[in-house]
Enzyme design. Structure first.
Site, short mmCIF file in Angstrom:
data_model
loop_
_atom_site.label_atom_id
_atom_site.label_comp_id
_atom_site.label_asym_id
_atom_site.label_seq_id
_atom_site.Cartn_x
_atom_site.Cartn_y
_atom_site.Cartn_z
N SER A 14 -5.94 58.28 -101.14
CA SER A 14 -4.62 57.98 -101.71
C SER A 14 -3.92 56.82 -101.02
O SER A 14 -2.85 56.42 -101.45
CB SER A 14 -3.73 59.23 -101.65
N LYS A 33 4.70 64.51 -100.92
CA LYS A 33 4.84 63.10 -100.57
C LYS A 33 6.21 62.57 -100.94
O LYS A 33 6.83 61.82 -100.16
CB LYS A 33 3.74 62.30 -101.27
#
Length: 802
Positions: A689, A732
């Site tokens: 990611s 996140k």
């Protein structure tokens, strides 16, 4: 004895003819100058004896068979050396066999085979003894007489008259024959003695055999004496115990051992034990009755029975399945967590309809401090059940789960059975904490042992190694907690129903602090609410500048620190009431812990802000890139995993292949090496990611243009520049909000994940949904004017998918 000896001496002088019938003997050796009874059963042997007895001299040759396999021995089966003998008596038995008594005369050798049928006849020759008179021969004779006399005193089957007979034998050869014929020796040993013609060598061999037999007989005598002594000691203790029992009965004290056993029997009878358990307990109790209390096994069996008596084999608590009450308790104990609460209510609703609390094993997954353990306590309070908790973090021994077998010293049941003993209930709420932190080593794999515990199809007959009895765990409500799922084995994960708990937003932390943490810490420090006042602005200040976490543990510690400062002032009389403001908070907690880190870290070119998920929730990563003269080599550091290293290589490859379209100098990469580093190098990192973040950092380095300090990003990059979806969006984004980020770049395919965000987060942040790296770079360098949109408010779901 004198008549037998005279007869023997008379027989010895009989001349031996050259031809003699041969009688094969199995497992028997006849020596000269000795009397031996024999049993004759074979037809040809019976014929031979009849013919010999019918003759005048009644003589025959006795030769031993080498092996036992031959039913009708031939010449090749016989030894060469035998004994010429005379039949003294014969008796016929009704079954057709014969019993004869023979006297050995002299040693003979088979010289020539004469006849095979109806029985063996051979030409024989005498083999005389070789005698050399010497002091050694005299010494050997006396040694044999002495050893033989000692053996006669130890061996029951040898009469004492033999000692006198041996002492009176003057002929050394006759002495050797007497000893060899009376002792129970192996056939090959006797044959070897018969074949020795040197009398001194024969006596020496007899001495060796006698010494060996004497050692064996003496050892047997010592063992017999020791056994007899132990038997006498046991009998003496038995009589003393019987006398002690009689004295205690007379005094009215009774037998304490028997009283204890009677008590155990009564307690077992009162319990409603399963059939197998009752049978095993009765068997162990019967063994206990037969053992003295001083025996080592007594304590082992006593402890085992105590464990059986202490377990809740049938004790249960009634369930309260009132859904309204369950909702009230969950709301009272926990702020927000609406989806988690709804999932628990659904679980209880199904159990209410089935009239049975069963189903999948619940597993709460989330960062530390978000309320996983307290949720288990709330479920127990909702149901009215007992609550037990075990922590399996760091457990590496399989026996910790299933116990040790009773063969080991200090053995005890595993932690599952011990926890149920403490709960005193067969259906508690059983919380297994930190299940993701179990390990494995040479002592076994505890995660594999957990498979039986957490499998609804198996745990109805869970068998602990110590108890070795099936225990029904089907009534237990198991709840597991974990910070991450990567370390949980797949088969174990398959048995659990996962309920994810994400980190808290600022407003959620504020609500938790106002409703729970402040009152809890005031009470823990002996303060009343009017003595110390926390304003909402003060709590927000503590949350923003002194904590940065997914949960609320650090926030609780900061509130506790302020309470300690206030308690000190009130206890010393310096103040009676304290109302906290910003100045007092900074005085109590010191300078701010978290400030404009993002602005400071991204002020230079070559740095981009990324987002990641860790075991403690979401976090912000600052990916740095630098360059120096070289040949286009890429170096990555920061303890990165293989996937993350490959993402860095893919990011560099895309930037180099699109250098012209990005306004970069194509020759720049040919003369520079690129170094990508992710700080916090002691922490392992992996995953795809960070791909777009690495690409952005490299472009920023080559352009010598800083990335916007208001932008954080996450997404996987491909060699064609596409941005692929990632996981952990909620964690996140919450990490970005905590760090003061205003704009977050996400893959477009992650747009549905925005619905799971809290409403305040969706309003506070702007989201860039990117399909390609070009859109990411536009948001990072141009302020995000392209494809930038504020997420539309989405009503939070009232229910969580099952």
């Amino acid at each position: 004895m004198s008549e037998a000896r005279a007869a023997t001496e008379a027989d010895v002088g009989i001349p031996i003819p050259k031809e003699l019938p041969v009688l094969p003997l199995k497992e028997t050796v006849v020596f000269p100058e000795s009397w031996t009874p024999l049993a004759i059963g074979q037809d040809r042997s019976v014929k031979l004896v009849d013919d010999v007895v019918a003759g005048d001299d009644r003589l025959l040759a006795l030769v031993t068979v080498k092996g036992e396999e031959s039913d009708q021995p031939g010449w090749d089966d016989l030894y060469e050396i035998g004994t010429a003998a005379s039949i003294q008596k014969m008796m016929k038995v009704p079954d057709g066999t014969l019993r004869i008594l023979v006297t050995g005369l002299r040693r003979i050798r088979i010289a020539r085979r004469i006849q095979d049928d109806p029985y063996l006849v051979a030409e024989v020759e005498e083999v005389p003894d070789v005698v050399t008179e010497s002091r050694e021969l005299e010494a050997l004779t006396r040694n044999v007489q002495s050893l033989f006399a000692r053996i006669i005193g130890l061996v029951p089957y040898l009469p004492e008259e033999l000692q006198i007979a041996a002492a009176n034998v003057e002929n050394p050869s006759a002495l050797a024959h007497l000893v060899a014929s009376t002792l129970r020796l192996r056939t090959d040993e006797k044959q070897r003695l018969l074949e020795l013609t040197d009398v001194a060598a024969r006596l020496r061999e007899v001495s060796v055999i006698l010494s060996r037999e004497l050692e064996v007989f003496e050892l047997g005598t010592r063992i017999q004496t020791q056994v007899q002594s132990e038997l006498e000691k046991g009998q003496r203790e038995f009589f003393l115990r019987q006398q002690l029992k009689a004295i205690q009965d007379e005094l009215g004290e009774g037998d304490p051992e028997q009283a204890e056993i009677n008590e155990l029997r009564e307690r077992l009878a009162e319990l409603d034990l399963p059939e197998d358990t009752a049978r095993a307990a009765g068997r162990e109790l019967a063994r206990l009755e037969k053992l003295p209390s001083a025996a080592a096994e007594y304590g082992v069996i006593r402890t085992y029975l105590e464990w059986i008596l202490s377990l809740p084999w049938s004790q249960t608590t009634p369930d309260n399945l009132d859904l309204d009450e369950a909702r009230r308790v969950l709301d009272e104990d926990h702020f927000d967590l609406e989806k988690v609460k709804q999932r628990i209510i659904e679980y209880l609703a199904v159990s209410k309809l089935k009239a049975e609390l069963s189903g999948p094993i619940l597993c709460f997954v989330g960062p530390p401090g978000v309320g996983k353990t307290s949720l288990g306590q709330s479920i127990a309070r909702t149901l009215g059940r007992k609550f037990v908790r075990i922590s399996v973090g760091g457990v590496r021994d399989e026996a910790e789960i299933r116990g040790h077998r009773r063969t080991y010293i200090g053995a005890m049941p595993g932690t599952i059975i011990r926890a149920l003993r403490d709960a005193e209930s067969k259906n508690p709420v059983f919380l297994i904490d930190e299940i993701d932190k179990m390990g494995a080593d040479f002592r076994g794999d505890p995660a594999s042992a957990m498979l039986e515990v957490l499998d609804p199809e198996q745990h109805s007959s869970f068998r602990d190694h110590y108890l070795d009895l099936p225990f029904d765990l089907s009534k237990v409500l198991f709840i597991c907690t974990a910070n991450q799922l990567d370390t949980v084995p797949g088969p174990l994960l398959d048995r659990m129903d996962l309920i994810e708990l994400s980190g808290y937003t600022e407003d959620e932390k504020l609500g938790i602090a106002k409703r729970y943490l402040v009152s809890k810490q005031l009470d823990a420090h002996g303060l009343r609410p009017r003595q110390l006042t926390f304003k909402e602005a003060v709590l927000r200040l503590v949350i923003r500048e002194y904590t940065r976490e997914a949960g609320v543990r650090s926030l609780e510690r900061q509130i506790a620190a302020l309470c300690r400062k206030a308690a000190t002032l009130i206890a010393t009389g310096e103040a009676k009431r304290i109302s906290l403001d910003e100045a007092k908070v900074r005085e109590g907690l010191g300078p701010r812990r978290f400030s404009g880190e993002v602005r400071k870290r991204t002020s230079d070119a070559g740095v981009a802000t990324g987002l990641a998920v860790t075991a403690v929730g979401g976090d912000v990563l600052f990916i740095e890139a630098t360059a120096y003269l070289g040949k286009g080599k890429l170096t990555v550091t920061g303890q990165l995993g293989e996937v993350m290293q490959e993402s860095a290589q893919a990011a560099l490859s895309w930037v180099r292949s699109h250098a012209v379209s990005l306004g970069l100098e194509p020759e720049w990469f040919a003369v520079h090496d690129v170094h990508v580093h992710i700080p916090a190098g002691a922490v392992p990192k992996d995953g795809p990611s960070a791909g777009i973040t690495m690409a952005t950092a490299i472009v920023s380095l080559v352009r010598d243009r800083p990335v916007s300090d208001q932008v954080a990003m996450t997404g996987e990059i491909t060699l064609t520049g596409q941005v692929l979806p990632i996981g952990g969006v909620r964690e996140k984004v919450l990490a970005a909000q905590r760090a003061g980020i205003r704009r977050v770049v996400l893959p477009r395919e992650n747009e549905p994940d925005l619905e799971d965000l809290p409403e305040e987060t969706r309003h506070a942040l702007r989201f860039v949904l990117a399909d390609s790296i070009d859109e990411v770079l536009a948001a990072a360098f141009d302020g995000g004017r392209k494809r930038v949109a504020r997420a539309a408010p989405v009503a939070r779901q009232a229910a969580m998918p099952a």
